[in-house]
Design an enzyme around this catalytic site. Structure first.
Site: not given
Ligand code: ADP
Length: 319
Positions: A171, A72, A127, A125, A129, A103, A11
């Site tokens: 979130r 994403r 959030d 972010t 968090d 995260d 995000g």
């Molecule tokens: P944020 O970083 O805001 O928490 P997301 O949770 O959507 O956003 O994660 C962003 C991107 O990070 C995901 O679309 C994916 O490409 C990558 N990602 C998330 N979890 C994993 C994971 N366990 N292993 C590898 N890449 C990951």
């Protein structure tokens, strides 16, 4: 290290541009080249990578969103996707990577480090968090957006003597709701970290009404559930005329506040310093106004902690 990369992922949040600018300028200050990876891990896999110059990051410090775009990318969660990403980095001669995101993005960064590729994370972010930092980039701007909106809603709430339920983002974390609720003198703050009985909330609203309160503001964190549903319950169980506003994505945009610009500049520059010192698999953060770093795997393993003293204060001040 002579060439590093930077990407934004997950995000977006206001201040990401200021962080990109800091990464680019700090690296060039140390005679290190910087490549921008567009659209997060998706662009890493597809090789959407371009060299950034001093001028590439001019006139962006005050802009919301991210000039590198964000995405994403499910494929990056697979070993195959991660290997493709590392191949691209090698092809471009990029020796270290700064990942700006939340995260989820850090989980991706952690994977790269596990595969032997040096990566440092910058928490971006709205959030707030992420453990290991008092504040994340974008939280302060989102908070100010929320209170500006609540101030306006409060005018209507007073004029019409209504109860307003306002759903805010965050979130699974209640920080945005708690800070906004405290900053705006909300009667009730509902956050996922505290399980409060709906009956108690209704009783408190009714007591306030009997005491002559003309309106009530209830700030609900999205992690608690739907503000619309909560509004329905209040409307059904009381005589209070109730309205719901879901603030939505206005909270993610806008020009970053001075706090967020300064935080992003400090964290972005620190991430470059760490890469150049040969550190990897870490996240930069700010604690008690000091720049700090933590192992990403430790950060990801820790639960997000709410400021309990602040929650208690919000209760005491909203009696
Ligand atoms: P944020 O970083 O805001 O928490 P997301 O949770 O959507 O956003 O994660 C962003 C991107 O990070 C995901 O679309 C994916 O490409 C990558 N990602 C998330 N979890 C994993 C994971 N366990 N292993 C590898 N890449 C990951």
């Amino acid at each position: 290290m002579k060439r590093i990369g930077v990407l934004t992922s997950g995000g977006d949040s206001p201040g990401m541009n200021a962080a990109i600018r800091a990464v680019v300028r700090k690296a060039i200050f140390h005679d290190v080249e910087v490549y921008g990876i567009y659209s997060g891990y998706a662009g890493l896999i597809s090789g959407d990578i371009k060299k950034l110059e001093l001028g590439s990051v001019g006139d962006i410090i005050h802009r919301g969103g991210t000039m590198l775009y964000t995405a994403r990318c499910e494929e990056f969660k697979t070993l195959e996707g991660q290997k493709k990403g590392i191949e691209q980095l090698k092809k471009f001669g990029i020796e270290g990577l700064v990942v700006i995101g939340g995260d989820g993005s850090f989980r991706g960064a952690e994977k790269l480090t596990e595969h032997g590729y040096p990566t440092v994370g910058v928490p971006g972010t709205i959030d707030n968090d992420i453990p290991g930092t008092d504040f994340t980039i974008g939280f302060d701007t989102a908070l100010n957006t929320v209170i500006e909106a609540i101030d306006k809603i409060r005018d209507t709430a007073t004029s019409h003597e209504r109860t307003y339920v306002i759903e805010v983002m965050g979130r699974d974390a209640g920080d945005l709701a708690l800070w906004a609720g405290l900053a705006d003198g909300a009667e009730t703050i509902m956050i996922p970290e505290v399980n409060e009985d709906m009956e108690d909330i209704i009783k408190r609203l009714e007591r306030g009404h009997q005491r002559g309160k003309k309106h009530s503001i209830i700030v609900v964190a999205e992690g608690v559930g739907s503000g619309v549903e909560i509004g329905k319950v209040i409307q059904d169980k009381t005589d209070l005329e109730t309205r719901v506003t879901v603030l939505g994505h206005i909270q993610r945009g806008g020009s970053p506040t001075a706090q967020d610009r300064v935080l992003a500049s400090r964290l972005g520059a620190k991430a470059v310093e760490m890469l150049l010192e040969g550190q990897a698999g870490k996240m930069v953060g700010i604690e008690n106004n000091q720049l700090v770093s933590h192992e990403i795997d430790e950060v990801l393993a820790r639960p997000h902690e709410l400021d309990n003293a602040m929650y208690k204060l919000s209760k005491e001040l909203s009696i």
